[in-house]
Design a protein around this motif. Structure first.
Motif, PDB file in Angstrom:
ATOM      1  N   VAL A 161       0.824  -1.217   0.000  1.00  0.00           N
ATOM      2  CA  VAL A 161       0.000   0.000   0.000  1.00  0.00           C
ATOM      3  C   VAL A 161       0.856   1.265   0.000  1.00  0.00           C
ATOM      4  CG1 VAL A 161      -2.061  -1.029   1.012  1.00  0.00           C
ATOM      5  CG2 VAL A 161      -0.252  -0.204   2.516  1.00  0.00           C
ATOM      6  N   TRP A 163       1.266   5.614   0.925  1.00  0.00           N
ATOM      7  CA  TRP A 163       1.253   6.405   2.148  1.00  0.00           C
ATOM      8  C   TRP A 163       0.100   7.386   2.215  1.00  0.00           C
ATOM      9  CZ3 TRP A 163       1.120  11.126   0.071  1.00  0.00           C
ATOM     10  CH2 TRP A 163       1.627  11.238  -1.224  1.00  0.00           C
ATOM     11  N   LYS A 187       2.965  -4.929   3.427  1.00  0.00           N
ATOM     12  CA  LYS A 187       4.131  -4.053   3.300  1.00  0.00           C
ATOM     13  C   LYS A 187       3.628  -2.619   3.166  1.00  0.00           C
ATOM     14  CE  LYS A 187       6.435  -2.168   0.234  1.00  0.00           C
ATOM     15  NZ  LYS A 187       6.700  -0.841   0.850  1.00  0.00           N
ATOM     16  N   PHE A 237      -2.293  -4.528  -4.753  1.00  0.00           N
ATOM     17  CA  PHE A 237      -1.387  -3.368  -4.777  1.00  0.00           C
ATOM     18  C   PHE A 237      -2.145  -2.067  -4.992  1.00  0.00           C
ATOM     19  CE2 PHE A 237       1.144  -0.333  -7.345  1.00  0.00           C
ATOM     20  CZ  PHE A 237       2.181  -0.093  -6.458  1.00  0.00           C
ATOM     21  N   GLY A 239      -0.885   1.949  -5.684  1.00  0.00           N
ATOM     22  CA  GLY A 239       0.279   2.817  -5.844  1.00  0.00           C
ATOM     23  C   GLY A 239       0.330   3.388  -7.242  1.00  0.00           C
ATOM     24  N   SER A 240       1.518   3.711  -7.688  1.00  0.00           N
ATOM     25  CA  SER A 240       1.664   4.370  -8.985  1.00  0.00           C
ATOM     26  C   SER A 240       1.497   3.373 -10.137  1.00  0.00           C
ATOM     27  CB  SER A 240       3.043   5.014  -9.069  1.00  0.00           C
ATOM     28  OG  SER A 240       4.038   4.016  -8.957  1.00  0.00           O
ATOM     29  N   LEU A 262      -4.372   2.124  -9.223  1.00  0.00           N
ATOM     30  CA  LEU A 262      -3.243   2.955  -9.624  1.00  0.00           C
ATOM     31  C   LEU A 262      -3.620   4.435  -9.741  1.00  0.00           C
ATOM     32  CD1 LEU A 262      -1.901   0.370 -12.246  1.00  0.00           C
ATOM     33  CD2 LEU A 262      -1.320   0.563  -9.817  1.00  0.00           C
ATOM     34  N   CYS A 295      -5.729   9.679  -5.277  1.00  0.00           N
ATOM     35  CA  CYS A 295      -5.716   9.215  -6.662  1.00  0.00           C
ATOM     36  C   CYS A 295      -6.892   9.711  -7.493  1.00  0.00           C
ATOM     37  CB  CYS A 295      -5.686   7.693  -6.652  1.00  0.00           C
ATOM     38  SG  CYS A 295      -6.952   7.004  -5.583  1.00  0.00           S
ATOM     39  N   ARG A 341      10.521  13.968  -2.188  1.00  0.00           N
ATOM     40  CA  ARG A 341      10.303  13.336  -3.503  1.00  0.00           C
ATOM     41  C   ARG A 341       9.046  13.904  -4.166  1.00  0.00           C
ATOM     42  NH1 ARG A 341       7.455   8.368  -5.284  1.00  0.00           N
ATOM     43  NH2 ARG A 341       6.765   7.948  -3.152  1.00  0.00           N
ATOM     44  N   GLU A 392      -0.275  12.579 -13.823  1.00  0.00           N
ATOM     45  CA  GLU A 392      -0.706  12.777 -12.439  1.00  0.00           C
ATOM     46  C   GLU A 392       0.332  13.631 -11.707  1.00  0.00           C
ATOM     47  OE1 GLU A 392      -0.575   9.277  -9.846  1.00  0.00           O
ATOM     48  OE2 GLU A 392      -2.618   9.821  -9.271  1.00  0.00           O
TER      49      GLU A 392
HETATM   50  P1  NAD Z   1       4.574   3.976  -5.416  1.00  0.00           P
HETATM   51  O1  NAD Z   1       4.054   3.113  -6.490  1.00  0.00           O
HETATM   52  O2  NAD Z   1       5.930   4.535  -5.561  1.00  0.00           O
HETATM   53  O3  NAD Z   1       4.564   3.196  -4.006  1.00  0.00           O
HETATM   54  C1  NAD Z   1       3.414   2.550  -3.506  1.00  0.00           C
HETATM   55  C2  NAD Z   1       3.832   1.323  -2.709  1.00  0.00           C
HETATM   56  O4  NAD Z   1       4.433   0.377  -3.582  1.00  0.00           O
HETATM   57  C3  NAD Z   1       4.869   1.598  -1.640  1.00  0.00           C
HETATM   58  O5  NAD Z   1       4.608   0.729  -0.552  1.00  0.00           O
HETATM   59  C4  NAD Z   1       6.172   1.245  -2.329  1.00  0.00           C
HETATM   60  O6  NAD Z   1       7.212   0.918  -1.420  1.00  0.00           O
HETATM   61  C5  NAD Z   1       5.753   0.053  -3.155  1.00  0.00           C
HETATM   62  N1  NAD Z   1       6.519  -0.169  -4.387  1.00  0.00           N
HETATM   63  C6  NAD Z   1       7.020   0.756  -5.241  1.00  0.00           C
HETATM   64  N2  NAD Z   1       7.590   0.151  -6.295  1.00  0.00           N
HETATM   65  C7  NAD Z   1       7.438  -1.178  -6.116  1.00  0.00           C
HETATM   66  C8  NAD Z   1       7.809  -2.334  -6.869  1.00  0.00           C
HETATM   67  N3  NAD Z   1       8.459  -2.225  -8.033  1.00  0.00           N
HETATM   68  N4  NAD Z   1       7.484  -3.551  -6.382  1.00  0.00           N
HETATM   69  C9  NAD Z   1       6.802  -3.678  -5.218  1.00  0.00           C
HETATM   70  N5  NAD Z   1       6.440  -2.633  -4.454  1.00  0.00           N
HETATM   71  C10 NAD Z   1       6.750  -1.390  -4.900  1.00  0.00           C
HETATM   72  O7  NAD Z   1       3.490   5.109  -5.239  1.00  0.00           O
HETATM   73  P2  NAD Z   1       3.570   6.455  -4.415  1.00  0.00           P
HETATM   74  O8  NAD Z   1       4.055   7.522  -5.316  1.00  0.00           O
HETATM   75  O9  NAD Z   1       4.249   6.292  -3.119  1.00  0.00           O
HETATM   76  O10 NAD Z   1       1.995   6.626  -4.104  1.00  0.00           O
HETATM   77  C11 NAD Z   1       1.179   7.429  -4.828  1.00  0.00           C
HETATM   78  C12 NAD Z   1       0.538   6.682  -6.002  1.00  0.00           C
HETATM   79  O11 NAD Z   1      -0.468   5.793  -5.547  1.00  0.00           O
HETATM   80  C13 NAD Z   1      -0.173   7.645  -6.924  1.00  0.00           C
HETATM   81  O12 NAD Z   1       0.108   7.319  -8.267  1.00  0.00           O
HETATM   82  C14 NAD Z   1      -1.648   7.402  -6.634  1.00  0.00           C
HETATM   83  O13 NAD Z   1      -2.530   7.728  -7.670  1.00  0.00           O
HETATM   84  C15 NAD Z   1      -1.670   5.954  -6.319  1.00  0.00           C
HETATM   85  N6  NAD Z   1      -2.879   5.625  -5.536  1.00  0.00           N
HETATM   86  C16 NAD Z   1      -3.923   4.963  -6.155  1.00  0.00           C
HETATM   87  C17 NAD Z   1      -5.088   4.678  -5.443  1.00  0.00           C
HETATM   88  C18 NAD Z   1      -6.251   3.956  -6.084  1.00  0.00           C
HETATM   89  O14 NAD Z   1      -7.098   3.465  -5.357  1.00  0.00           O
HETATM   90  N7  NAD Z   1      -6.344   3.871  -7.392  1.00  0.00           N
HETATM   91  C19 NAD Z   1      -5.195   5.057  -4.109  1.00  0.00           C
HETATM   92  C20 NAD Z   1      -4.138   5.736  -3.519  1.00  0.00           C
HETATM   93  C21 NAD Z   1      -2.974   6.006  -4.251  1.00  0.00           C
END
Ligand code: NAD
Length: 484
Positions: A161, A163, A187, A237, A239-240, A262, A295, A341, A392
């Motif tokens: 997840v 932050w 994680k 997952f 994240g981005s 994402l 997001c 960052r 984004e």
């Molecule tokens: P990020 O992808 O860099 O990190 C998110 C999580 O993934 C962290 O725990 C990170 O340590 C882990 N991570 C990063 N790369 C990884 C990899 N290659 N393998 C496994 N784990 C990995 O994202 P961020 O910039 O910290 O968070 C913001 C992003 O999350 C934005 O793009 C946002 O739009 C997205 N988000 C989406 C939603 C949704 O529901 N669609 C909700 C909240 C945030």
């Protein structure tokens, strides 16, 4: 500005696996820096592949030999309710930790960390009590009689997840995973590794079977070790899109299912028939909530040419009216950005937009006194295909774009590699027709109000699969047909 007090008690030096606090394999640490004043909020282990292995083995043991997947769904539902009760007792502390970790204003961290996670746990407890949760019957078509369809727990789920809403995005996975009978390895993000320990303590306090919930904090390497570990059966997952794409490729190689929530670049389409007072009351949060670090925010606002000057004026006034400051202050609407960052990313994108010919009407600058504060920013005159209108930002930056016809508005809204969310503001008899034409996983009419009882997720680069709603449990179940 009153600063968030540094509390050394927030620090952790153990991973949580098999119901025990274990020393991590290395002394590597994550240092959580306050985005308000750069002070140290706390430390947590930076989990290694060895730590991940220990946690996955604990989850594996609990799944393969423990009581969790073998008890009835109704029994698991009772555990989820107990966990919810315990987390509810901790809700105030959890939201304080989150405000310290990520600078989220208390007016957000209280509901998002103190209330929603509990709602999620209780909701999926109730879903697990449905009579067809694990087994249903359907009439045969080739022959006579009924067949049985069983929905069995998938196995060990890796939950990764971000932050920005750490507890809410976690419990949208954790609650359906536990309800389904999976065991999990969590994680959290390196920016917010501390609040998640509330779950470890809560699970110990209620005496949950060991190994059902396991936690290894860490960054990208820790996440990659978890995704690649042969002992995991499912990846959930958030994240981005960049990380999601990488994770999906690893999961594809291993042939394990993956659910991805994402990024987004959602459009608010304001129609000529819109009630602008109501629209701007909604956009105050729908475009700027969580300091732009959510997001599904409306980071593009599409204005009909006839109303463009008025919408421009209102948007600039809104940006200037938002209360930016100390996240522990009840009045604060926007806190700092989470980290250097993200801060550098946001200011870099705004500067590149300016260099490319866009106008930064208001904002576009770092705010004093220190920390990662950034002014609410409105960008105009940007090309529809420019970076600021396409990518984004994940900060309090909104791009205002004019349109001449509703067809053009729909085209601009859909001209995105993302497809997460959107909103249409206008007369009740017009908005639904426009919403139906926009290719996103969710869209709001005269607002954006996601509801837990309806599926949530993204088209295109915004994700794979859906969370929320009873359907999310299927992300953590295998389906077996028993013919007779
Ligand atoms: P990020 O992808 O860099 O990190 C998110 C999580 O993934 C962290 O725990 C990170 O340590 C882990 N991570 C990063 N790369 C990884 C990899 N290659 N393998 C496994 N784990 C990995 O994202 P961020 O910039 O910290 O968070 C913001 C992003 O999350 C934005 O793009 C946002 O739009 C997205 N988000 C989406 C939603 C949704 O529901 N669609 C909700 C909240 C945030």
């Amino acid at each position: 500005m009153t600063l968030t007090p540094t509390s050394p008690t927030l620090s952790r030096d153990r991973i949580f696996a098999g119901g025990e606090w274990l020393s991590p394999a290395s002394s590597a640490e994550l240092v959580v820096e306050s985005p308000v004043d750069h002070s140290e909020v706390g430390r947590a282990p930076d989990g290694t592949a060895e730590d991940v292995d220990i946690a996955v083995r604990a989850a594996r043991e609990a799944f393969d030999h423990g009581p969790w997947p073998r008890m009835t769904a109704a029994e698991r539902a009772d555990w989820l309710d107990r966990l919810a009760d315990e987390m509810e007792r901790r809700g105030g502390t959890t939201s304080e930790i989150i405000t310290a970790e990520i600078g989220q204003p208390v007016r957000l961290s209280r509901p998002w960390a103190g209330v929603r996670p509990i709602t999620h746990l209780r909701y999926y407890a109730n879903v697990a009590r449905r009579p067809d949760f694990e087994e249903e019957e359907r009439p045969n078509v080739y022959g006579t009689g009924n067949s049985i369809i069983r929905h069995e727990p998938l196995g060990v789920a890796a939950l990764i997840v971000p932050w920005n809403h750490p507890q809410a995005s976690l419990t949208l996975k954790l609650a359906p995973a536990l309800a389904a009978g999976c065991t999990v390895v969590i994680k959290p993000a390196p920016e917010s590794p501390l609040d998640v320990y509330q779950f470890a303590e809560a699970s110990l306090a209620i005496g949950m079977p060991p190994g059902v919930i396991n936690i290894v904090p860490g960054g990208r390497d820790t996440g990659q070790a978890l995704v690649a570990h042969p002992g995991t059966d499912k990846i959930g997952f958030t994240g981005s899109s960049e990380a999601g794409r990488h994770i999906a490729s690893v999961a594809g190689g291993r042939l394990v299912p993956v659910t991805l929530e994402l990024g987004g670049k959602s459009a608010a389409v304001i129609l000529e028939s819109a009630d602008l007072d109501a629209a701007f009351t909604s956009l105050r949060t729908a475009a700027f909530d969580n300091t732009g670090q959510t997001c599904a925010l409306m980071s593009r606002i599409l204005a009909p040419r006839a109303l463009y000057p008025e919408i421009h004026e209102r948007l600039v006034a809104l940006a200037g009216d938002l209360v930016v400051g100390d996240p522990t202050d009840e009045a604060t609407e926007l806190g700092p950005l989470v980290s250097r960052r993200i801060h550098d990313r946001v200011s870099g994108m705004v500067e590149r937009a300016r260099a490319a010919g866009a106008t930064v009407v208001t904002g576009g600058q770092v705010l004093p006194p220190e920390g990662y504060f950034y002014a609410p920013t409105i960008v105009t005159d940007a090309a529809v295909d420019s970076e600021i209108a396409q990518d984004e930002v994940f900060g309090p930056v909104v791009t205002l774009l004019p349109y001449d016809t509703v067809d053009e508005a729909v085209r601009i809204a859909n001209d995105s590699h993302y497809g997460l969310a959107g909103a249409v503001y206008g007369a009740p008899d017009e908005v639904l027709g426009v919403a139906r034409r926009i290719r996103t996983g969710s869209i709001g009419l005269n607002g954006y109000r996601p509801d837990l009882n309806t599926p949530y997720g993204g088209y295109k680069d915004s994700g794979l699969g859906r969370e929320f709603a009873p359907e999310a449990v299927r992300n953590f179940q295998e389906t077996k047909s028993i013919w007779r």
